[in-house]
Structures are given as C-alpha cells and as structure tokens.
Motif scaffolding. Structure first.
Motif, short mmCIF file in Angstrom:
data_model
loop_
_atom_site.label_atom_id
_atom_site.label_comp_id
_atom_site.label_asym_id
_atom_site.label_seq_id
_atom_site.Cartn_x
_atom_site.Cartn_y
_atom_site.Cartn_z
N SER A 28 12.19 6.37 5.12
CA SER A 28 12.93 6.20 3.87
C SER A 28 12.67 4.83 3.25
CB SER A 28 14.43 6.38 4.12
OG SER A 28 14.72 7.69 4.57
N TRP A 29 12.69 3.79 4.08
CA TRP A 29 12.43 2.45 3.55
C TRP A 29 11.00 2.34 3.01
CZ3 TRP A 29 15.94 -0.88 2.21
CH2 TRP A 29 17.16 -0.93 2.89
N ILE A 36 5.56 1.58 0.62
CA ILE A 36 4.12 1.89 0.67
C ILE A 36 3.52 1.90 -0.72
CG2 ILE A 36 2.44 3.68 1.23
CD1 ILE A 36 4.14 4.42 3.63
N ILE A 37 4.25 2.44 -1.68
CA ILE A 37 3.73 2.51 -3.05
C ILE A 37 3.45 1.11 -3.59
CG2 ILE A 37 4.34 3.09 -5.43
CD1 ILE A 37 5.78 5.54 -4.36
N ASP A 38 4.39 0.19 -3.40
CA ASP A 38 4.17 -1.17 -3.89
C ASP A 38 3.08 -1.89 -3.10
OD1 ASP A 38 6.14 -0.72 -5.73
OD2 ASP A 38 7.17 -2.62 -5.38
N LEU A 39 3.02 -1.59 -1.81
CA LEU A 39 2.01 -2.24 -0.98
C LEU A 39 0.60 -1.84 -1.41
CD1 LEU A 39 1.69 -4.14 1.44
CD2 LEU A 39 1.76 -2.13 2.94
N THR A 40 0.43 -0.59 -1.77
CA THR A 40 -0.90 -0.09 -2.14
C THR A 40 -1.19 -0.26 -3.62
OG1 THR A 40 0.00 2.15 -2.39
CG2 THR A 40 -0.95 1.58 -0.26
N SER A 41 -0.18 -0.64 -4.43
CA SER A 41 -0.42 -0.82 -5.86
C SER A 41 -1.38 -1.96 -6.14
CB SER A 41 0.90 -1.05 -6.60
OG SER A 41 1.47 -2.31 -6.25
N ALA A 55 4.39 -7.08 -6.00
CA ALA A 55 4.46 -5.76 -5.40
C ALA A 55 4.07 -5.80 -3.93
CB ALA A 55 3.56 -4.79 -6.16
N THR A 56 3.07 -6.61 -3.61
CA THR A 56 2.64 -6.75 -2.22
C THR A 56 3.76 -7.30 -1.35
OG1 THR A 56 0.32 -7.05 -2.83
CG2 THR A 56 1.01 -7.92 -0.69
N GLY A 57 4.47 -8.31 -1.85
CA GLY A 57 5.58 -8.88 -1.09
C GLY A 57 6.66 -7.86 -0.81
N TRP A 58 7.01 -7.08 -1.83
CA TRP A 58 8.01 -6.01 -1.66
C TRP A 58 7.52 -5.01 -0.60
CZ3 TRP A 58 12.56 -4.87 -4.69
CH2 TRP A 58 13.12 -3.61 -4.46
N GLY A 59 6.27 -4.61 -0.71
CA GLY A 59 5.73 -3.62 0.23
C GLY A 59 5.69 -4.13 1.65
N ASP A 169 8.77 -8.23 -11.69
CA ASP A 169 8.63 -6.79 -11.55
C ASP A 169 9.99 -6.24 -11.14
OD1 ASP A 169 7.49 -4.32 -11.52
OD2 ASP A 169 6.25 -4.62 -9.74
N ILE A 170 10.25 -5.01 -11.46
CA ILE A 170 11.54 -4.39 -11.15
C ILE A 170 11.29 -3.09 -10.40
CG2 ILE A 170 13.69 -3.45 -12.05
CD1 ILE A 170 13.46 -6.39 -12.54
N THR A 171 11.97 -2.91 -9.28
CA THR A 171 11.93 -1.66 -8.53
C THR A 171 13.35 -1.24 -8.20
OG1 THR A 171 9.76 -2.14 -7.53
CG2 THR A 171 11.15 -0.52 -6.41
N LEU A 172 13.70 -0.04 -8.59
CA LEU A 172 15.04 0.49 -8.35
C LEU A 172 16.12 -0.43 -8.92
CD1 LEU A 172 14.59 1.74 -4.66
CD2 LEU A 172 14.59 3.12 -6.74
#
Length: 263
Positions: A28-29, A36-41, A55-59, A169-172
């Motif tokens: 879920s995390w 994973i999406i942010d890591l691979t973006s 995005a990499t930091g978030w991932g 950047d904004i996620t959720l």
C-alpha cells in the motif's frame, strides 16, 4: 543483559495472520501512496525533469525505507523487530520534518508509518533493546555520524525550501519538500541503528545504502534540478552509502559470537 540471539524465538511468535497484513501495508505504501510511481518518474519524459529529484525523494522514503521493511518482515518474521525499529525511526523523521516545515498534514503520514509497525510487534512483548555498541562498532558508528552531519544539512535545505515557497510537487495533497527533509533525517537515524548491528542488521543497512546511492546517482545525473545534491554531493552520497555497507559488514558479529544488550 540478554543475548541478541535470544530474541529470535519471540520474533517467530507473531500471529501468522499479521504477516500478510505487513506485506499488504508495504504494498500500500509503495503503490497507493505513489512510492514506486514517484520513484520511477525520474525516467519519464522531459516535462518531469524539474521535479524529478523531489519525486525521487518521495519514492525512496515510502518505498525503500517504509515498504521494504514491511514486506521483508512479512516474508521473514525474524526481521520483524528490526523492521519495527526502522519504521519507528522513519516515523520520527517525518514528525521532525513536519514540525520544522510547519506542515501538520505530514503528521498524519507519520502516524500511518508508526502504526504500520503494529503488525510487526508481538502482543504483550516489548521490542528487544538495541544491542550495546562494541569497540568494533566505532567504524560504522563514525561513518553513520559523518553521514548524519551531512544529511542534516540537506534536510535543513529542504525545510528552508518550504518556508521560501520554492516550486514544489504535490502528491495526495501533500507537498514534497517536507518529505525531502524527512528522507535524509530517516537515513541518518536508520544508519545509526544499522551501525550497532541489531539482529537483522542487513535490512536497515541495505535500505539506507540503496537510498543513498540511488539519490546520489540521480543527483549526479541532474545536478541542477530542485532537490538535487549536486554533482559533488551525489558522488559523496554514493561513496557514503557504499561505505556504510562495507563498514557494517566487516565489523558484523560472526556466527556464534555473543552480543549483549542494554535492558
């Protein structure tokens, strides 16, 4: 005073139903929280380059430092104790970053990370104490301390970016800069845990080293984007991550060697 090996039977006593729950939480995390999406973006089109390091930091935080220990402990119950300690430290890092950044929404995320450790804890039993450092632990301990100094500076930069209103950047609904601050704080804390070689020390060592090397390479390739460590910082992160693996591996207690802990 207890031997670290004595904690292993208790670790295996976790209710079997909680093991798949840990795996589900980890997935879920990494998926529902866009780890994973942010890591691979990072590898997406040029329009994503300006925010690629954020995005990499978030991932890295939510995939490597949070999801990986949950999934690993769900598969190998003996890793439950060290995984729970790692999640507690990462949750603490998010709390500190949220407080310094003035973003209370991230406190909810921190509670979620801390709560995710619940399936890893045996009901009615305290977490085992962290082993007492040995003389040989000075090497990984010193290496972790050097990294903590550098990572704290990077975290300060990320906190300042929030207050300065730099592009984000904004996620959720959550801004990334506070998470970018929590990542280095988490790396510093979990590296300290790995340095004293708790049972299952390979897990935190791997998570920290992988995160540091990944962030370092990403920064080296894109030294001028927001959140980058820069070229020199990227090289330093790669060297530090690799050095942590060497330091902890070389000084690790050998099979059958007693380890004492502080109650």
């Amino acid at each position: 005073m207890t031997s670290a090996d004595e904690t292993q039977p208790a670790a295996a006593a976790r209710p079997p139903v909680l093991r798949p729950l840990a795996v589900v939480l980890g997935i879920s995390w990494s998926v529902l929280f866009f780890g994973i999406i942010d890591l691979t973006s990072y590898f997406d089109g040029p329009e994503w380059v300006p925010m690629s390091l954020l995005a990499t930091g978030w991932g890295l935080l939510f995939t490597v430092l949070v999801a990986v220990p949950l999934v690993a402990a769900g598969i190998w119950p003996r890793l439950g104790d060290v995984a729970a300690l790692q999640l507690a430290l990462v949750g603490l890092a998010i709390v500190v970053a949220a407080a310094l950044s003035g973003t209370p929404g991230h406190l909810v995320v921190a509670l979620g990370v801390l709560g995710s450790a619940a399936p890893l804890v045996v009901p009615g039993r305290r977490l085992p104490p962290v082993p007492r450092p040995r003389v040989r632990d000075w090497w990984p301990g010193a290496w972790a301390a050097v990294g903590a100094w550098a990572w704290t500076g990077y975290a300060g930069m990320a906190v300042a970016a929030t207050w300065r209103g730099l592009p984000d950047d904004i996620t959720l609904g959550l801004p990334h800069w506070p998470v970018q601050a929590a990542l280095p704080l988490g790396l510093a804390l979990v590296a300290g845990l790995a340095a004293v070689h708790p049972a299952g020390w390979v897990l935190p060592t791997t998570c920290v080293a992988l995160s540091a090397v990944w962030l370092g390479v990403a920064s080296l390739l894109r030294p001028d984007v927001l959140g980058s460590l820069g070229a020199a910082g990227g090289v330093a992160a790669v060297v530090w991550g690799a050095g942590l693996v060497v330091a902890t591996w070389v000084t690790a207690p050998r099979a059958g060697a007693p380890r004492t802990s502080v109650e």
